[in-house]
Every structure is written in C-alpha cells, then in structure tokens.
Design a protein around this motif. Structure first.
Motif, short mmCIF file in Angstrom:
data_model
loop_
_atom_site.label_atom_id
_atom_site.label_comp_id
_atom_site.label_asym_id
_atom_site.label_seq_id
_atom_site.Cartn_x
_atom_site.Cartn_y
_atom_site.Cartn_z
N PHE A 194 -40.53 -17.82 -22.68
CA PHE A 194 -41.78 -18.92 -22.84
C PHE A 194 -41.28 -20.10 -21.80
CE2 PHE A 194 -42.95 -16.38 -26.36
CZ PHE A 194 -44.28 -15.87 -26.08
N MET A 222 -51.20 -23.58 -25.62
CA MET A 222 -51.87 -22.24 -26.09
C MET A 222 -52.79 -22.20 -27.16
SD MET A 222 -49.21 -19.21 -25.11
CE MET A 222 -48.02 -19.06 -23.49
N PRO A 254 -45.22 -17.51 -18.29
CA PRO A 254 -44.60 -16.24 -19.04
C PRO A 254 -45.17 -15.13 -18.25
CG PRO A 254 -45.28 -17.77 -20.58
CD PRO A 254 -46.02 -18.38 -19.39
N ASP A 260 -49.91 -12.14 -27.57
CA ASP A 260 -51.06 -12.37 -28.12
C ASP A 260 -51.86 -11.42 -29.09
OD1 ASP A 260 -51.09 -14.73 -26.64
OD2 ASP A 260 -52.12 -14.12 -25.00
N GLN A 298 -47.04 -11.78 -22.47
CA GLN A 298 -47.85 -12.62 -23.05
C GLN A 298 -48.91 -11.72 -23.86
OE1 GLN A 298 -47.76 -16.51 -23.02
NE2 GLN A 298 -48.91 -15.75 -24.65
N GLU A 353 -47.16 -11.75 -17.57
CA GLU A 353 -48.36 -11.54 -18.01
C GLU A 353 -48.40 -10.34 -19.34
OE1 GLU A 353 -51.16 -10.60 -14.89
OE2 GLU A 353 -51.01 -12.80 -14.23
#
Length: 316
Positions: A131, A30, A137, A146, A142, A139
């Motif tokens: 993870f 990522m 992972p 984020d 995640q 959505e």
C-alpha cells in the motif's frame, strides 16, 4: 464501508518510514480508520523492537477489536516468539471478527495458530510494500482486500501456465491423465516455503492430511526450493496432501552451473514424487499482484482446462 485496521510490526524493523506513512495515509484516504501500534516503528538490531516489544504488539493487535490486523512488513522475527504467543487470545479475537492478514515471515504465526487453535487467518498483503508505493496499489490485490473488508470474498481464480503440465498420479501417464478435476472440502494451508520448512519437527506446523498446500518464496534459487520441498517430502508432509500449488518464486538468479535446471525442473521433479496434483501460477507471493487466501479454511480446488479456481465462499 469504513473498517478499523490495526497496523503492527511482529517481525523485521520498518526501514522505509516514508513508505509506511504513505501506506497509512492511503488506507485512511480509502475511508478506513487506521490505528498504528505504539511500537510499529520500533527498532532493535534487525527487528521491530526486542522480542518482548514485538510480542506485546501482537497481543495488542489481538486486543484492539479491529476488523483487520495487518502486519507492516515481513522479514524475520516471529519464529523467536512462537513459544510465548498467547494463541487463545488471538483465537478469541478471530472469533470476534478480527482478520489477521500478512505474508512472508507471518507464515510462522499463521501455522502456529492453525496448529494450536485451528483458527483461520489470511495470506495477503503487508502494509508498506503493498500500500505504500509511489503508484497506486495493484488493482487485483486492492479488489481482493476490499472483498475481505466487505466480507464478500468467495474465491480466487487464475490461468495455469502453458508450459507446466498438470500432475497426474504416478501410475498414470501424463499424456492420458484428465486435466479437469475438482477437490472438495480440503484445508487450504501454507505460505512462505522457507518458513514452512523451518517449522518441520516443531509443534507449530499443523498436521494437515488431505489438504491443499500453497507455497511461495523470494530470493531462493530453484535448487534451494527443491531442497526445502525434499525436507517436506521426507517428513511425510507432501505425500499427505491432495494438491500442492506453486505461487510466485521471485528475485533469484540462475547461473551457467545450472545447465538448464530451473523452477520448472523442480515442478517436474515434484510431480514424479507424489500422487497429489501439482499446479503452478497462483498469483500470490512477494509480488504486487496477489490474491488473498483463507489459511486453514475448507476450500474447493477446481481446474477446467487452464482455468484454476480456489473457492470458499460457497462453503458457508
């Protein structure tokens, strides 16, 4: 946006090392800089190293300067360390921008930090389980993670289940109670119910009045959930809250002996015992779909029909 993520193991030993390594690689893919603590895969009995090893790992996480300090997993082990943790060092790291993230056994450290320093931590994912799966992972998890990394998180919302009515003050009939309400500037706190109950009577449980308490657990039968809530009730903790929010209670089995006693029975009982609002369905706990929550932050809880919202971004 590249973030420095520090992985450490303050609780139980990591048994599934393949899942651990897969999670690290996924975070790196990522675009993040992932630093793994030297003792992250240590093992002593059921723990991720002996007490001194895990204590040192916590303090290394605080000294790492990372954007996020993420636990590898929960389990058990932090309760043993609470008297030896240098809370001021962790609070200093938080003030400098490190966000401590985790759940389950991590609740013990979160509560102790809140009780001793008032520092805000995050109830959220653990490395391996969230993870490290063979599939991508979740959505929602995640996206929330984020948002935390980017500093853009402003709140979370969920749909209240149809079956469970909103709590009303005990002096008001449920049928005539307003379902829409808003609670402003209340401290959000809580986490794993078993850990919260285990801290009652210790200096590591924060004394929160007028707060919003969220709870979750795994492998706890509804009667055991009620027993732990009874402990919090008799200790005077639940009566001081403005709301109690049930997250996910998973991985338990009902039996013929229960004769209809289930988690909804516990919710209904709790509603009859306290004046605080009681809500259910919060997407948080030992489940793939989980939101991230700022433990110790002032938040707004709003309900419009079956839509519930926890908001904090607008407070700053």
């Amino acid at each position: 946006m590249t973030q420095h993520i520090y992985i450490y193991s303050p609780s139980s030993a990591v048994r599934d090392k393949a899942k651990f390594r897969r999670a690290v690689k996924r975070l790196e893919a990522m675009g993040h800089e992932v630093e793994v603590d030297e003792a992250a895969l240590a093992s002593h009995q059921r723990f991720a190293g002996d007490d001194a090893t895990r204590l040192a790992a916590i303090h290394r996480a605080a000294a790492s300067g990372a954007d996020v300090a993420l636990i590898s997993r929960g389990g058990y082990g932090l309760s043993r360390l609470l008297p030896q943790i240098r809370y001021k060092a962790l609070a200093k790291a938080i003030d400098k921008g490190t966000r401590f993230v985790g759940l389950s056994d991590f609740t013990a450290l979160q509560m102790a930090l809140l009780a001793t320093t008032g520092s805000v931590t995050w109830a959220g994912p653990a490395l391996a389980e969230d993870f490290g799966g063979e599939e991508a992972p979740d959505e929602i998890m995640q996206a929330c993670f984020d948002d935390l990394l980017c500093g853009q998180g402003e709140g979370s919302g969920w749909r209240l289940p149809k079956a469970t009515p909103l709590a009303a003050p005990v002096t008001t009939a449920l049928s005539t109670a307003r379902t829409d309400f808003q609670i402003n500037q209340a401290t959000l706190w809580g986490g794993n119910l078993a850990m919260l109950a285990s801290l009652v009577g210790t200096p590591y449980l924060p004394q929160i009045k007028g707060g919003i308490l969220f709870i979750e657990d795994i492998s706890e039968h509804p009667y055991r959930v009620e027993r732990m809530l009874t402990q919090l009730l008799h200790a005077g903790i639940l009566g001081q809250q403005k709301a109690v929010v049930f997250g996910q209670f998973t991985n338990y089995k009902l039996s013929s002996h229960d004769r209809g006693f289930k988690l909804d029975s516990v919710v209904t009982w709790l509603q009859s015992q306290i004046k605080a609002r009681v809500l259910t369905g919060l997407p948080f706990g030992h489940v793939a779909t989980k939101v991230l929550l700022p433990v110790g932050e002032k938040v707004t809880l709003a309900v419009e029909g079956r839509d519930a919202f926890l908001l904090w971004g607008h407070e700053h």
